[in-house]
Scaffold this active site. Sequence first.
Site, short mmCIF file in Angstrom:
data_model
loop_
_atom_site.label_atom_id
_atom_site.label_comp_id
_atom_site.label_asym_id
_atom_site.label_seq_id
_atom_site.Cartn_x
_atom_site.Cartn_y
_atom_site.Cartn_z
N GLU A 90 0.82 -1.21 0.00
CA GLU A 90 0.00 0.00 0.00
C GLU A 90 0.85 1.26 0.00
O GLU A 90 1.93 1.27 0.56
CB GLU A 90 -0.81 0.06 1.30
CG GLU A 90 -1.70 -1.09 1.52
CD GLU A 90 -2.33 -1.05 2.91
OE1 GLU A 90 -2.28 -0.01 3.58
OE2 GLU A 90 -2.86 -2.07 3.32
N CYS A 103 3.27 8.32 1.24
CA CYS A 103 3.71 7.41 2.29
C CYS A 103 3.91 6.04 1.63
O CYS A 103 2.96 5.48 1.09
CB CYS A 103 2.62 7.36 3.36
SG CYS A 103 2.95 6.17 4.65
N CYS A 110 5.13 -7.20 7.88
CA CYS A 110 6.10 -6.67 8.85
C CYS A 110 6.30 -7.68 9.96
O CYS A 110 5.36 -8.38 10.34
CB CYS A 110 5.57 -5.36 9.42
SG CYS A 110 6.70 -4.55 10.56
N CYS A 114 3.88 -4.94 16.35
CA CYS A 114 3.26 -3.93 17.23
C CYS A 114 1.78 -4.26 17.37
O CYS A 114 1.10 -4.54 16.38
CB CYS A 114 3.45 -2.53 16.65
SG CYS A 114 5.19 -2.06 16.47
N CYS A 117 -1.09 -2.41 15.31
CA CYS A 117 -0.86 -2.15 13.88
C CYS A 117 -1.36 -3.30 13.01
O CYS A 117 -1.14 -4.47 13.31
CB CYS A 117 0.63 -1.94 13.66
SG CYS A 117 1.08 -1.68 11.95
N CYS A 331 -1.83 2.46 8.09
CA CYS A 331 -0.91 1.34 7.89
C CYS A 331 -1.49 -0.08 7.85
O CYS A 331 -2.01 -0.58 8.82
CB CYS A 331 0.07 1.44 9.05
SG CYS A 331 1.57 0.59 8.79
N1 SAH Z 1 7.81 0.38 11.01
C1 SAH Z 1 7.87 1.81 11.00
C2 SAH Z 1 7.03 2.45 9.91
C3 SAH Z 1 5.68 1.89 9.63
S1 SAH Z 1 4.38 2.17 10.78
C4 SAH Z 1 7.49 2.35 12.36
O1 SAH Z 1 7.13 1.58 13.22
O2 SAH Z 1 7.62 3.54 12.56
C5 SAH Z 1 3.94 3.84 10.55
C6 SAH Z 1 3.43 4.54 11.80
O3 SAH Z 1 2.02 4.22 12.01
C7 SAH Z 1 4.15 4.12 13.08
O4 SAH Z 1 4.36 5.25 13.89
C8 SAH Z 1 3.15 3.17 13.69
O5 SAH Z 1 3.41 2.97 15.04
C9 SAH Z 1 1.84 3.85 13.37
N2 SAH Z 1 0.64 3.02 13.46
C10 SAH Z 1 0.47 1.76 13.07
N3 SAH Z 1 -0.78 1.33 13.32
C11 SAH Z 1 -1.43 2.37 13.88
C12 SAH Z 1 -2.76 2.55 14.37
N4 SAH Z 1 -3.65 1.57 14.35
N5 SAH Z 1 -3.05 3.76 14.88
C13 SAH Z 1 -2.15 4.77 14.91
N6 SAH Z 1 -0.89 4.64 14.46
C14 SAH Z 1 -0.53 3.45 13.97
#
Ligand code: SAH
Length: 350
Positions: A90, A103, A110, A114, A117, A331
């Site tokens: 995406e 973006c 991944c 997290c 995410c 994301c």
């Molecule tokens: N792996 C990298 C980049 C991809 S995630 C990182 O962790 O920074 C991009 C951003 O979106 C990160 O800050 C991540 O923590 C955030 N993110 C992912 N899922 C989310 C959600 N459900 N709500 C808010 N932010 C989210």
Amino acid sequence: MIDIKSYDLSELKALIVNIHQPEYKALQIFKWLQRGVSSFDEMTDISKNLREELKKIALIRSAKIKQRFTSSYDDTTKYLFELFDGECVESVLMKYEHGYSICISTQVGCNMGCKFCASGLFGKTRDLTASEMLSQITSAQNDRGIRISNVVMMGMGEPLDNFQSSARFLKLVSDENGLNIGLRHISLSTCGIVPGIRKLAELDMPITLSVSLHAPFDDIRSSLMPVNKKWSVNELLAACREYQAVTTRRISFEYALISGVNDTIDCAGQLAEITKGIMCHINLIPANPVAENSFSKPDSITINKFKDILVSLGLTVTVRRTLGADIDASCGQLRKRYREVSSSEAIHKG
Ligand code: SAH
């Protein structure tokens, strides 16, 4: 097959000389590739003979538009791109006053896991090549007939878990014969891979490092982000300090506010404490709900209170605008839905 769009100009020159062609052709080919052609036949000033030669040894890794959603609230467009092997990633194209920003994804899926995410729900399938990162930009540009001026590596994947290709991408995307997007207009976002931050500092590129912090205490951060069990908040912040000492660039800390988890007064106070002495910007993101977890964003009173505490403690803070809220623009959400739809279609068909 050679991944020719990932080659820089000097590598391309070596390749061209190697197949007994004049070296100057390399620049013409480089420009075509970086402009986003998806086949050698589009290179109209390259002889048929050379095009046929190239087809035998090289592949142009492009990103084919599979789905496109444009928000009805704003001009945000979410793309689902199909790669040469059928995998999908995406990208989100956003329009700001100063121009277009995209973006991009750096991996298919991944491995960071997290909890909030959607990208990590199925683990990592594979890394993207530099060419596939570039192709997300060129495909969106050519689709819309626009020039993209800003890039954030904040889509699916962890760029520092794909260090070599991410570094190669940064070199290519800023090449004056290529897309020529200035490194100052590029952000790389990491969940906190400490050795990767150190390696990035060695490259000393004027990009913006964006760190997904999300909690200032180890217990909360470890419960949200498994990476914190490997490198603690303290170690992460130490790496950020070192990074800033080398690059002198302001660091951006991402902080997704999750109701009842990391939105307390204590968290705000500790966040200010641990970032002391770092020239930084705090980006508060009201958490986007993902169906697979029970996290939700705090109400606006709590969000504003959290922000006000940080501001009163001297920090620069913004609350991220939620662009494209109606198109699953955060994301991993679109790919997840696409997988669901295609697997339920397969079930129906089956
Ligand atoms: N792996 C990298 C980049 C991809 S995630 C990182 O962790 O920074 C991009 C951003 O979106 C990160 O800050 C991540 O923590 C955030 N993110 C992912 N899922 C989310 C959600 N459900 N709500 C808010 N932010 C989210």
